[in-house]
Design an enzyme around this catalytic site. Sequence first.
Site, mmCIF file in Angstrom:
data_model
loop_
_atom_site.group_PDB
_atom_site.id
_atom_site.type_symbol
_atom_site.label_atom_id
_atom_site.label_comp_id
_atom_site.label_asym_id
_atom_site.label_seq_id
_atom_site.Cartn_x
_atom_site.Cartn_y
_atom_site.Cartn_z
ATOM 1 N N CYS A 82 1.304 -5.426 -6.194
ATOM 2 C CA CYS A 82 0.033 -6.051 -5.826
ATOM 3 C C CYS A 82 -0.964 -6.074 -6.974
ATOM 4 C CB CYS A 82 -0.572 -5.356 -4.615
ATOM 5 S SG CYS A 82 -0.842 -3.590 -4.819
ATOM 6 N N GLU B 73 -5.604 -1.984 1.790
ATOM 7 C CA GLU B 73 -5.209 -2.253 0.408
ATOM 8 C C GLU B 73 -4.413 -3.542 0.419
ATOM 9 O OE1 GLU B 73 -6.579 -0.593 -1.743
ATOM 10 O OE2 GLU B 73 -7.021 1.340 -0.852
#
Length: 487
Positions: A266, A232
């Site tokens: 993010c 990720e």
Amino acid sequence: MSILETPATSVPTGTDDAGAIAALQTAFAAQRAAFAKDRRPSIEARRERLGALIGMMLANRERISAAIAQDFGAHPVPASDLIEVLGVVGRAQHVLEHLEEWMAASARHTDPAMLGTATAYIEYQPKGVIGNIVPWNFPFDLSVGPMVDMLAAGNRVIVKPSEYTPACADLLAEMVAATFDPDLVTVAVGGLELARAFSSMPWDHLLYTGSPAVGRQVMQAAAANLTPVTLELGGKCPAIMTPGSVTETNVESVIGTKIIKSGQMCVSVDYALVPRADLDTFVAHAKSFMARAAPNYSRGEECTGMISPRHLQRIEDMLDEARASQCRIVTLEEDGQIDLETRRMPMSLAIDPSQDLRIMQEEIFGPILPVVPYDDLDDALGAINAGERPLGLYVFGDDAVLTNHVLASTHSGGAAVNTCAIQSALPSMGFGGSGMSGMGRHHGIEGFREFSNPRGVVVRGEGDLIDVFYAPYAKAAGLVQAVLAGS
């Protein structure tokens, strides 16, 4: 954001990790041995483990908020409750509601003419012992959250928290030790050498959340053991304001998302693409929202501090570079100041920045939002596609044909229409990246399957023609001719 490297600096190397590495190896061996004795935990055992996880998070809610505030210098308590505690609890509750159906075998078609009464199915086996390398920005959501999927799938888990959140790491280790046997779940706390050793262990699966640069290192280390990885990563997530979409509500969504965690997220909006004629309207709506929602943002309780002094300096340097290039900087706060003690800073817009600036080349991970004007929407989409695939992409507009055109013309890990980042928070929706923003998914059924081995099983019945695959093959000639004649 990463374990071995953050957007601000490299990780401290002063920690003596020899003891931590030895403890990791001992814990790994214990979990391997425990899994060998219980390769398919019952649904009752999995439910009990998830229930214990929920209780752990709720019982430590106030301590979690305090630890996050200690590591960040300043952090809103309600945000900790909402994201780091209740978000994880909601994820576990969703899994509990669906676990029985996810664990069930999935039937597959067999051709009766060839296989007679045979049956076939996919069964979802636990993979075994899974490692989770956690970033600093969401120290509980991204440690305990994926643990939900891992435990639901019947695995055992070792978590490696970030060195940049030591208070959170110590609390997580204490919470886990008080809740789970170490041969089921444990936490490995240490520095750079531990992080390197962690990636090199022969895991049955490894999850890493962080930067693409370190993701490469993790994947390379995992490859030596042929360990499957879920990565990720990050990226420059755009918000595309289609013509007519620069409204008060839509700009509120963009700016409101950007100030979550002061941009240290993010899936935050990294830059906004705005029709050139609507630039001033966008700025006006942004100012209005901040004046209404957080008038003293950098001095108030709504603001999260930068994770470290060097990360704060990095963001200041990016802003100074933009100013020096004559880029118009709009600070969305009256008399906003940087507080070195709490590492809080105002939210700023950078209007029409040059493409060679750091704010347009790097993932910002801070409270700066470049606002980039465009004259033609398809040209703007072409510019997005010329870069790396982002983790999230956000499109605004009331014209469904136009918003669908944007979605069809771009590629990203996830996307949202007329909102931002929410795709990463839904317990039912798989979350992950594409290309440089990552691979694999966690959350929901996709997470359960990510950490499971989908083993295909065939049970032979009666009346089949399986023996045509055995020598002598002359007996297969008639079957081959029949198949060719019918095709």
